[in-house]
Design an enzyme around this catalytic site. Structure first.
Site, PDB file in Angstrom:
ATOM      1  N   LYS A  16       1.114   4.169  -2.988  1.00 12.78           N
ATOM      2  CA  LYS A  16       0.790   5.588  -2.855  1.00 12.78           C
ATOM      3  C   LYS A  16       2.019   6.469  -3.129  1.00 12.78           C
ATOM      4  O   LYS A  16       1.890   7.593  -3.604  1.00 12.78           O
ATOM      5  CB  LYS A  16       0.187   5.854  -1.473  1.00 12.78           C
ATOM      6  N   TYR A  41       0.838  -1.214   0.000  1.00 14.62           N
ATOM      7  CA  TYR A  41       0.000   0.000   0.000  1.00 14.62           C
ATOM      8  C   TYR A  41       0.868   1.258   0.000  1.00 14.62           C
ATOM      9  O   TYR A  41       0.637   2.191  -0.782  1.00 14.62           O
ATOM     10  CB  TYR A  41      -0.930  -0.018   1.218  1.00 14.62           C
TER      11      TYR A  41
HETATM   12  P1  NDP Z   1     -13.827   3.059   0.395  1.00 12.76           P
HETATM   13  O1  NDP Z   1     -13.517   1.625   0.631  1.00 12.76           O
HETATM   14  O2  NDP Z   1     -14.997   3.669   1.048  1.00 12.76           O
HETATM   15  O3  NDP Z   1     -13.904   3.349  -1.151  1.00 12.76           O
HETATM   16  C1  NDP Z   1     -13.071   2.727  -2.092  1.00 12.76           C
HETATM   17  C2  NDP Z   1     -13.708   2.919  -3.442  1.00 12.76           C
HETATM   18  O4  NDP Z   1     -12.875   2.366  -4.439  1.00 12.76           O
HETATM   19  C3  NDP Z   1     -15.062   2.222  -3.529  1.00 12.76           C
HETATM   20  O5  NDP Z   1     -15.948   3.068  -4.208  1.00 12.76           O
HETATM   21  C4  NDP Z   1     -14.761   0.971  -4.342  1.00 12.76           C
HETATM   22  O6  NDP Z   1     -15.916   0.584  -5.041  1.00 12.76           O
HETATM   23  C5  NDP Z   1     -13.667   1.513  -5.252  1.00 12.76           C
HETATM   24  N1  NDP Z   1     -12.829   0.461  -5.808  1.00 12.76           N
HETATM   25  C6  NDP Z   1     -11.952  -0.335  -5.152  1.00 12.76           C
HETATM   26  N2  NDP Z   1     -11.387  -1.195  -6.014  1.00 12.76           N
HETATM   27  C7  NDP Z   1     -11.931  -0.937  -7.233  1.00 12.76           C
HETATM   28  C8  NDP Z   1     -11.776  -1.482  -8.512  1.00 12.76           C
HETATM   29  N3  NDP Z   1     -10.943  -2.496  -8.753  1.00 12.76           N
HETATM   30  N4  NDP Z   1     -12.498  -0.964  -9.528  1.00 12.76           N
HETATM   31  C9  NDP Z   1     -13.343   0.058  -9.319  1.00 12.76           C
HETATM   32  N5  NDP Z   1     -13.543   0.622  -8.127  1.00 12.76           N
HETATM   33  C10 NDP Z   1     -12.843   0.126  -7.087  1.00 12.76           C
HETATM   34  O7  NDP Z   1     -12.492   3.822   0.845  1.00 12.76           O
HETATM   35  P2  NDP Z   1     -12.051   5.365   0.790  1.00 12.76           P
HETATM   36  O8  NDP Z   1     -13.117   6.234   0.320  1.00 12.76           O
HETATM   37  O9  NDP Z   1     -11.410   5.622   2.078  1.00 12.76           O
HETATM   38  O10 NDP Z   1     -10.885   5.264  -0.290  1.00 12.76           O
HETATM   39  C11 NDP Z   1     -10.794   6.101  -1.419  1.00 12.76           C
HETATM   40  C12 NDP Z   1      -9.331   6.393  -1.697  1.00 12.76           C
HETATM   41  O11 NDP Z   1      -8.785   7.111  -0.592  1.00 12.76           O
HETATM   42  C13 NDP Z   1      -8.440   5.161  -1.873  1.00 12.76           C
HETATM   43  O12 NDP Z   1      -7.554   5.364  -2.957  1.00 12.76           O
HETATM   44  C14 NDP Z   1      -7.662   5.099  -0.562  1.00 12.76           C
HETATM   45  O13 NDP Z   1      -6.418   4.459  -0.713  1.00 12.76           O
HETATM   46  C15 NDP Z   1      -7.528   6.579  -0.254  1.00 12.76           C
HETATM   47  N6  NDP Z   1      -7.211   6.868   1.144  1.00 12.76           N
HETATM   48  C16 NDP Z   1      -8.125   6.622   2.140  1.00 12.76           C
HETATM   49  C17 NDP Z   1      -7.802   6.886   3.460  1.00 12.76           C
HETATM   50  C18 NDP Z   1      -8.747   6.621   4.579  1.00 12.76           C
HETATM   51  O14 NDP Z   1      -8.316   6.648   5.761  1.00 12.76           O
HETATM   52  N7  NDP Z   1     -10.046   6.414   4.320  1.00 12.76           N
HETATM   53  C19 NDP Z   1      -6.479   7.436   3.815  1.00 12.76           C
HETATM   54  C20 NDP Z   1      -5.607   7.671   2.691  1.00 12.76           C
HETATM   55  C21 NDP Z   1      -5.978   7.390   1.409  1.00 12.76           C
HETATM   56  P3  NDP Z   1     -16.301  -0.978  -5.294  1.00 12.76           P
HETATM   57  O15 NDP Z   1     -16.011  -1.695  -4.020  1.00 12.76           O
HETATM   58  O16 NDP Z   1     -17.733  -0.937  -5.690  1.00 12.76           O
HETATM   59  O17 NDP Z   1     -15.423  -1.412  -6.403  1.00 12.76           O
END
Ligand code: NDP
Length: 257
Positions: free
Chosen positions: A153, A149
């Site tokens: 990033k 991870y």
């Molecule tokens: P969520 O798990 O709530 O959202 C992740 C999103 O990514 C979902 O909408 C999921 O939709 C989508 N997703 C994951 N894999 C795929 C795929 N293969 N194809 C299409 N869509 C995909 O997490 P967050 O909102 O927290 O995460 C969003 C971003 O923020 C990420 O990049 C994460 O690394 C980053 N981030 C988050 C932090 C946190 O503490 N929350 C901290 C730092 C960064 P579905 O499952 O329907 O595919």
């Protein structure tokens, strides 16, 4: 309204930060398309984003599916003014017990898919468009078990600088928003119960200078800023929305006397 008449594509727009950003973009006047794999949460998101929105089921790691999704957005909206490559996953890869499939899935989702989403969108991006990539404080925290991870990033940050220089001739800006620990469903696997979540949040908050987790809406507001004309001279930047995690790591409550 800061995004009036703009069109936006948000990957992973059916949950957490992506969904909060989709809501914020719509509130600022944009037409928004979201992608994700889960049809049920895509439908729920679409119901609240309104008739002008699009919700397309597409796995970001499937490049052909991504190209089809982008083509559908371009067909419906005519062009893409804002691309938020937000979809991402976590996956534990502790040294000594790391699994190849987990390592590769994290990199494929968080790095490779980001590049190919932008590549698919490129012919449809308007001159002066805004591209926003979702990074993370984890790229530099040295948190045990997070090699894949953290590497993913750090790769996002490195890649953003290349992309910013490649797209500068068209006035397209490329920036990274890097959240600290933010309250979204991404933490569900690490803390599946309410009790576990409370404990986890307490531990995390102790290491955050402002003493609390972030909210998805706080990342969304930064994405609105980067997408808007207010950020017209900002490209190749990484904006941390992390309560001081990156800049003031020993400012957190656990370090206070
Ligand atoms: P969520 O798990 O709530 O959202 C992740 C999103 O990514 C979902 O909408 C999921 O939709 C989508 N997703 C994951 N894999 C795929 C795929 N293969 N194809 C299409 N869509 C995909 O997490 P967050 O909102 O927290 O995460 C969003 C971003 O923020 C990420 O990049 C994460 O690394 C980053 N981030 C988050 C932090 C946190 O503490 N929350 C901290 C730092 C960064 P579905 O499952 O329907 O595919």
């Amino acid at each position: 309204m800061r995004l009036q008449n703009r069109t936006a594509l948000i990957t992973g727009g059916n949950s957490g930060i992506g969904l909060a950003t989709a809501r914020a973009f719509v509130a600022e006047g944009a037409r928004v398309a979201i992608t994700g794999r889960n049809r049920a949460t895509l439908d729920a998101a679409l119901a609240e984003l309104g008739a002008g929105a699009l919700a397309i089921q597409a796995d970001a790691t499937d490049i052909a599916a991504t190209e089809r999704a982008v083509a559908e957005v371009a067909q419906a909206f005519g062009r893409i003014d804002i691309l938020f490559a937000n979809a991402g996953i976590v996956g534990a890869t502790p040294l000594g017990a790391g699994k190849l499939e987990v390592f590769e899935q994290v990199l494929r989702t968080n790095v490779t898919a980001v590049f190919f989403t932008l590549q698919a969108a490129l012919p449809h991006l308007s001159d002066g468009a805004s591209v926003i990539l979702n990074g993370s404080v984890m790229s530099q925290m040295g948190s045990p078990g997070s090699s894949a991870y953290a590497a993913s990033k750090a790769a996002v940050r490195g890649m953003s600088r290349v992309l910013a220089s490649e797209l500068a001739p068209r006035g397209i800006r490329v920036n990274v928003v890097s959240p600290g620990a933010t309250r979204t469903p991404i933490w569900d696997s690490a803390a599946p119960t309410a009790d576990a979540k409370t404990q986890l949040e307490k531990r995390l908050a102790g290491m955050i200078a402002l003493g609390r987790l972030g909210e998805a809406e706080e990342i969304a507001k930064t994405a609105v800023f980067l997408a808007s004309g207010d950020a017209s001279n900002i490209t190749s930047a990484e904006i941390f929305v992390d309560g001081g995690t990156n800049g003031s790591p020993v400012g957190g409550p656990v370090f206070r006397g």
